[in-house]
Design a protein around this motif. Structure first.
Motif, PDB file in Angstrom:
ATOM      1  N   GLY A 462     -11.695  16.914   2.696  1.00 12.72           N
ATOM      2  CA  GLY A 462     -12.374  17.835   1.790  1.00 12.72           C
ATOM      3  C   GLY A 462     -13.123  17.107   0.704  1.00 12.72           C
ATOM      4  N   ARG A 463     -13.001  15.764   0.711  1.00 14.84           N
ATOM      5  CA  ARG A 463     -13.745  14.997  -0.272  1.00 14.84           C
ATOM      6  C   ARG A 463     -15.189  14.924   0.199  1.00 14.84           C
ATOM      7  NH1 ARG A 463     -11.007  12.061  -3.666  1.00 14.84           N
ATOM      8  NH2 ARG A 463      -9.561  13.734  -3.653  1.00 14.84           N
ATOM      9  N   SER A 464     -16.126  15.224  -0.670  1.00 13.14           N
ATOM     10  CA  SER A 464     -17.513  15.210  -0.234  1.00 13.14           C
ATOM     11  C   SER A 464     -18.144  13.872  -0.579  1.00 13.14           C
ATOM     12  CB  SER A 464     -18.282  16.317  -0.951  1.00 13.14           C
ATOM     13  OG  SER A 464     -17.535  17.498  -0.917  1.00 13.14           O
ATOM     14  N   PRO A 465     -19.087  13.482   0.241  1.00 13.95           N
ATOM     15  CA  PRO A 465     -19.730  12.198  -0.023  1.00 13.95           C
ATOM     16  C   PRO A 465     -20.570  12.254  -1.298  1.00 13.95           C
ATOM     17  CG  PRO A 465     -20.869  13.379   1.728  1.00 13.95           C
ATOM     18  CD  PRO A 465     -19.643  14.174   1.394  1.00 13.95           C
ATOM     19  N   ILE A 466     -20.736  11.100  -1.919  1.00  9.28           N
ATOM     20  CA  ILE A 466     -21.585  11.023  -3.103  1.00  9.28           C
ATOM     21  C   ILE A 466     -22.943  10.502  -2.673  1.00  9.28           C
ATOM     22  CG2 ILE A 466     -21.878   9.978  -5.375  1.00  9.28           C
ATOM     23  CD1 ILE A 466     -18.890   9.373  -5.336  1.00  9.28           C
ATOM     24  N   GLU A 467     -23.980  11.195  -3.091  1.00  9.24           N
ATOM     25  CA  GLU A 467     -25.324  10.677  -2.848  1.00  9.24           C
ATOM     26  C   GLU A 467     -25.814  10.015  -4.118  1.00  9.24           C
ATOM     27  OE1 GLU A 467     -28.395  12.324   0.052  1.00  9.24           O
ATOM     28  OE2 GLU A 467     -27.654  14.035  -1.128  1.00  9.24           O
ATOM     29  N   THR A 468     -26.417   8.855  -3.962  1.00 15.05           N
ATOM     30  CA  THR A 468     -26.872   8.132  -5.143  1.00 15.05           C
ATOM     31  C   THR A 468     -28.366   7.839  -5.038  1.00 15.05           C
ATOM     32  OG1 THR A 468     -24.708   7.089  -5.299  1.00 15.05           O
ATOM     33  CG2 THR A 468     -26.485   6.086  -6.575  1.00 15.05           C
ATOM     34  N   PHE A 469     -29.091   8.079  -6.112  1.00 15.87           N
ATOM     35  CA  PHE A 469     -30.526   7.789  -6.133  1.00 15.87           C
ATOM     36  C   PHE A 469     -30.886   6.976  -7.355  1.00 15.87           C
ATOM     37  CE2 PHE A 469     -30.068  11.784  -3.856  1.00 15.87           C
ATOM     38  CZ  PHE A 469     -30.761  11.509  -2.689  1.00 15.87           C
ATOM     39  N   VAL A 470     -31.848   6.096  -7.188  1.00 15.88           N
ATOM     40  CA  VAL A 470     -32.375   5.379  -8.336  1.00 15.88           C
ATOM     41  C   VAL A 470     -33.535   6.196  -8.902  1.00 15.88           C
ATOM     42  CG1 VAL A 470     -33.471   3.264  -9.140  1.00 15.88           C
ATOM     43  CG2 VAL A 470     -31.715   3.152  -7.369  1.00 15.88           C
ATOM     44  N   VAL A 471     -33.518   6.422 -10.206  1.00 14.26           N
ATOM     45  CA  VAL A 471     -34.609   7.150 -10.861  1.00 14.26           C
ATOM     46  C   VAL A 471     -35.399   6.162 -11.712  1.00 14.26           C
ATOM     47  CG1 VAL A 471     -35.193   9.011 -12.470  1.00 14.26           C
ATOM     48  CG2 VAL A 471     -33.219   9.258 -10.948  1.00 14.26           C
ATOM     49  N   PRO A 472     -36.564   5.727 -11.212  1.00 13.69           N
ATOM     50  CA  PRO A 472     -37.339   4.732 -11.966  1.00 13.69           C
ATOM     51  C   PRO A 472     -38.099   5.416 -13.104  1.00 13.69           C
ATOM     52  CG  PRO A 472     -38.323   5.138  -9.790  1.00 13.69           C
ATOM     53  CD  PRO A 472     -37.236   6.140  -9.964  1.00 13.69           C
ATOM     54  N   ALA A 473     -37.473   5.438 -14.257  1.00 22.34           N
ATOM     55  CA  ALA A 473     -37.956   6.269 -15.363  1.00 22.34           C
ATOM     56  C   ALA A 473     -39.350   5.871 -15.827  1.00 22.34           C
ATOM     57  CB  ALA A 473     -36.980   6.202 -16.516  1.00 22.34           C
ATOM     58  N   ARG A 474     -39.675   4.585 -15.684  1.00 18.09           N
ATOM     59  CA  ARG A 474     -40.969   4.165 -16.204  1.00 18.09           C
ATOM     60  C   ARG A 474     -42.089   4.427 -15.211  1.00 18.09           C
ATOM     61  NH1 ARG A 474     -41.475  -1.737 -18.644  1.00 18.09           N
ATOM     62  NH2 ARG A 474     -39.752  -0.982 -19.898  1.00 18.09           N
ATOM     63  N   GLU A 475     -41.833   4.072 -13.934  1.00 17.19           N
ATOM     64  CA  GLU A 475     -42.882   4.271 -12.935  1.00 17.19           C
ATOM     65  C   GLU A 475     -43.106   5.749 -12.643  1.00 17.19           C
ATOM     66  OE1 GLU A 475     -41.349   1.897  -9.586  1.00 17.19           O
ATOM     67  OE2 GLU A 475     -40.520   0.695 -11.222  1.00 17.19           O
ATOM     68  N   LYS A 476     -42.002   6.522 -12.666  1.00 17.36           N
ATOM     69  CA  LYS A 476     -42.119   7.927 -12.234  1.00 17.36           C
ATOM     70  C   LYS A 476     -41.434   8.843 -13.251  1.00 17.36           C
ATOM     71  CE  LYS A 476     -43.074   7.125  -7.540  1.00 17.36           C
ATOM     72  NZ  LYS A 476     -42.399   6.095  -6.752  1.00 17.36           N
ATOM     73  N   PRO A 477     -42.099   9.070 -14.387  1.00 17.29           N
ATOM     74  CA  PRO A 477     -41.470   9.879 -15.447  1.00 17.29           C
ATOM     75  C   PRO A 477     -41.088  11.274 -14.970  1.00 17.29           C
ATOM     76  CG  PRO A 477     -43.541   8.890 -16.197  1.00 17.29           C
ATOM     77  CD  PRO A 477     -43.451   8.625 -14.750  1.00 17.29           C
ATOM     78  N   ASN A 478     -41.841  11.806 -13.977  1.00 15.99           N
ATOM     79  CA  ASN A 478     -41.506  13.154 -13.530  1.00 15.99           C
ATOM     80  C   ASN A 478     -40.175  13.203 -12.780  1.00 15.99           C
ATOM     81  OD1 ASN A 478     -42.865  11.667 -11.521  1.00 15.99           O
ATOM     82  ND2 ASN A 478     -43.131  13.539 -10.317  1.00 15.99           N
TER      83      ASN A 478
END
Ligand code: ADP
Ligand code: MG
Length: 741
Positions: A462-478
């Motif tokens: 019942g443990r769900s997988p963790i998805e991880t993303f990198v958010v490049p704040a400078r290149e892609k502010p949106n």
């Protein structure tokens, strides 16, 4: 002088003369032949064929044969020392050389002298030059061909200092080797032949005077054994000694508190939990103390394993203590254990179970009265279970009958701390150390070489997988804006979120990071420090600023709580309780949430300035989400540019949830010495050739050999050479190997 038996103990002054010996002692701390011969080359340089001065390549090792055209000594203004500018020529071209403060060089390199020079040519203020090259003078009547061949060999490059150059060390080593054609080998012949190790004298010869670099492989392998084996011998001796220690066995009690607890448990134990518990119960039933390390990924359910072990101890007439590295964690353990036990934690109360036991809490922030009551419960035995921080436990806490010590989330818990703990109880208590930071096998075999280990490999169903993303704040502010939207969406679905920042903020100069997590914040910052090159870095984001900005901006209207190490302890406790109860939507925190915090309803975590954290730390942090039935989402927000090492680390964290893989990446980035704690102690590690990361097989073999040697000869009476190596290890670098603080 050349007695094989005492070769290594011979003072350097006997072999090299007083003056040289003094310099080596002062500069490198070397005083015996053994010390010098174990001062191994850092690398080797192949000098190759002499190069034409008219066409020297930049930045690669070359050798030239040339004559000194000019030499000028330029004293430093206003201080001691000088620079020597030399120009050499081979008739086709010329090249400037510079040396600093080298008297011998000034004497050697007079105009007209010829020599082989070896080094790298680099640009200095736009001009090609060679700084501090190695050289060998060629006598007028020398056979040029032979001199060149002799020089164009594989040269050992030693760790050197300004006052003792590598070629000086090379010469000293040669002298020492030549003085001792035979050196007694501490490794028994049968070990050498079984593991195909060359003799010590031959190995020294091989690392110090190889014909080609390949010739150093086998000697190095042999010399690594000299580092691995004594360590494993010490650990084998400790394991043997532990087998002789007495402990009170804690046996099962049918229909005791453990059975009652199991009836209440709202879930089934995983097979792994069952198996580990059985092993622990066997250990607890033994008349010798348990020394067990339990490794398990974040969320693998170590707490319930520990609790069952504690309840078994209570059934067996003992008390158990659970130690946590932080107050937040101690409080959480106290809360969740009390909750899981239900009426069993309230003996003597109206709604309580008379067969239960009290759960005492000891933290540094308690008021005197509360603390006294808890101390009393521990001393009287009223409390079968005591939860506290390590810090509190170092002070005076008495137990009626301490039977089991559980240390949570602490892999940096060395042999010496364990010894101190055991001193708390009359008979040594049983000991269980738990860690979520996976320890590579080799480290387990060295630092934890005296512990038995168990592993929880499978997460509860019942443990769900963790998805991880990198958010490049400078290149892609949106992307960043999108991240806040995601958090709002999760909260809209009734879930909760963490926002983690590297700094506390708010006041200037005060302690601004939380060093009470598993890794010092400073080391994480240092690991990330080089990432952005020479660009001026802004201050890391702080909890105080970010909470204010989010409240006023992207997360306006949500219930936002703040948690960091500078809060008053009861405020910490309160915000954690409210977050756990779902009364706070978003918790903005430092790494105080790094270890152990367990709020299953939390589904998102945004880690700001993620490049400021270490790899294992990030992995620990994201383990806080995805604990309930809801899939976890982790956003690594960073301004680090693509293709920087900082970004690569983040990408690695995003790419895998395998903690072992990540701990390897982490260790590879730290200096080797850190693994064994040598960096903290400020001393040089005794590991010169051995790599805890790369020499796994060798260490395993040494462990096997040590086990056997100690079984046949516990005090190493029949192996005086080995006994001496062990003494050297335990006396000089005990802390490096055996204590991780
Ligand atoms: P960790 O190993 O990281 O310390 P915890 O002991 O905090 O993990 O367990 C994480 C969560 O999983 C807790 O909420 C715990 O109650 C739950 N849990 C533990 N074992 C099981 C199981 N066998 N089945 C379902 N949930 C479990
Ligand atoms: Mg835990």
């Amino acid at each position: 002088m050349n007695d094989a038996g005492r070769a290594l103990a011979t003072a350097l002054s006997e072999v090299l003369g007083d003056r040289t010996a003094k310099v080596l002692s002062k500069e490198l701390g070397l005083s015996t032949v053994g010390g010098l011969l174990r001062h191994y080359p850092r690398r080797y340089q192949d000098r190759g064929e002499p190069t034409d001065l008219a066409a020297v390549p930049l930045d690669e090792p070359i050798t030239v044969y040339a004559e000194v055209a000019k030499a000028a000594k330029i004293p430093f203004r206003g201080r001691n020392g000088f620079r020597l500018d030399v120009e050499i020529t081979d008739g086709r071209g010329s090249l400037p050389l510079t040396f600093f403060n080298q008297w011998q060089v000034e004497r050697d390199l007079r105009p007209g002298r010829t020599a082989f020079f070896s080094g790298k040519v680099s640009l200095y203020h736009g001009r090609a030059q060679m700084a501090g090259p190695d050289y060998q003078l060629v006598d007028e009547d020398a056979d040029l061909e032979r001199a060149g061949e002799d020089f164009a060999k594989t040269v050992p490059i030693y760790p050197a200092t300004g006052a003792v150059a590598t070629w000086t060390i090379e010469k000293c080593v040669r002298t020492a080797l030549d003085a001792f054609p035979a050196i007694e080998d501490p490794l028994p012949a049968e070990i050498r032949s079984r593991y195909r190790l060359m003799g010590l004298r031959e190995a020294f010869e091989g690392v110090h005077r190889p014909a080609v670099v390949e010739d150093t492989f086998k000697p190095r392998h042999r010399l690594k054994w000299d580092e691995a084996l004594p360590l494993q011998l010490v650990l084998a001796q400790r394991r043997l000694a532990a087998l002789g220690e007495p402990a009170v066995p804690r046996a099962a009690r049918p229909d005791g508190i453990l059975d009652r607890f199991d009836e209440r448990l709202p879930f089934n134990l995983t097979q792994g939990q069952e198996e580990v518990c059985e092993r622990i119960f066997e250990d607890l039933a033994s008349t010798h103390p348990m020394h067990r390390l339990l490794q398990g990924e974040v969320g693998s359910g170590k707490t319930v394993v520990a609790l069952r072990a504690m309840l078994r101890t209570v059934d067996g007439g003992g008390q158990a203590v659970l130690l946590a590295p932080t107050e937040v964690l101690a409080q959480q353990h106290h809360r969740s254990i009390t909750r899981m036990l239900g009426p069993l934690a309230r003996p003597g109360q109206m709604d309580g179970d008379p067969d239960g036991t009290r759960v005492a809490l000891l933290t540094g922030s308690q008021g005197a009265k509360e603390r006294r009551a808890n101390l009393l419960d521990a001393a009287s035995g009223e409390a079968g279970i005591v939860v506290g921080t390590h810090a509190v436990f170092q002070e005076k806490v008495d137990f009626a009958e301490l039977g089991l010590v559980v240390v949570d989330e602490q892999h940096r818990f060395g042999v010496e701390q364990r010894d101190a703990l055991r001193a708390k109880a009359g008979e040594p208590p049983h000991l269980l150390v738990m860690t979520a930071t996976p320890i590579p096998r080799t480290v387990a075999m060295t630092v934890f070489g005296d512990l038995d280990t168990s592993e929880l490999k499978v997460l509860p169903a019942g443990r769900s997988p963790i998805e991880t993303f990198v958010v490049p704040a400078r290149e892609k502010p949106n992307f960043l804006a999108r991240a806040w939207t995601r958090i709002r969406e999760e909260v809209g679905k009734g879930h909760q979120a963490y926002v983690v920042c590297p700094r506390i903020g708010g006041v200037e100069g005060a302690q601004d990071t939380d060093g009470d997590g598993t890794q010092p914040a400073a080391s994480a910052a240092a690991a990330a420090g080089s990432a952005d090159g020479d660009e001026q870095r802004r201050d890391p984001l702080s909890v105080v600023d970010v909470a204010a900005e989010l409240t006023a901006g992207p997360l306006e209207g949500l219930r936002i709580g703040v948690l960091h190490g500078r809060l008053a302890p009861h405020d910490k406790d309160e915000v954690m309780s409210r977050f756990a109860a779902g009364e706070v939507d978003v918790l903005v925190a430092t790494t105080v949430v790094e270890v152990g915090v367990d709020v299953p309803n939390a589904s998102v975590m945004a880690i700001l300035d993620a490049d400021r954290f270490g790899v294992s730390q990030l992995h620990q942090l994201r383990g806080r989400v995805g604990r309930g039935g809801v899939p976890g989402l982790c956003l690594l927000v960073s301004e680090a540019a693509a293709d920087t090492p900082a970004r690569e680390r983040l990408d690695a964290v995003a790419a895998t949830t395998d903690g072992f893989e990540l701990s390897r990446i982490d260790l590879e980035q730290r200096r080797e010495g850190d693994v064994l704690g040598a960096a903290q102690s400020g001393r040089r590690s005794s590991l010169r050739l051995l790599s805890v990361l790369r020499d796994e097989d060798l260490i395993a073999q040494a462990r096997e050999a040590a086990e056997e040697l100690v079984r046949g000869d516990p005090a190493l009476e029949h192996h005086p050479g080995l006994a001496r190596l062990v003494v050297e290890l335990t006396e000089s670098d005990r802390a490096d190997f055996l204590a991780m603080t």
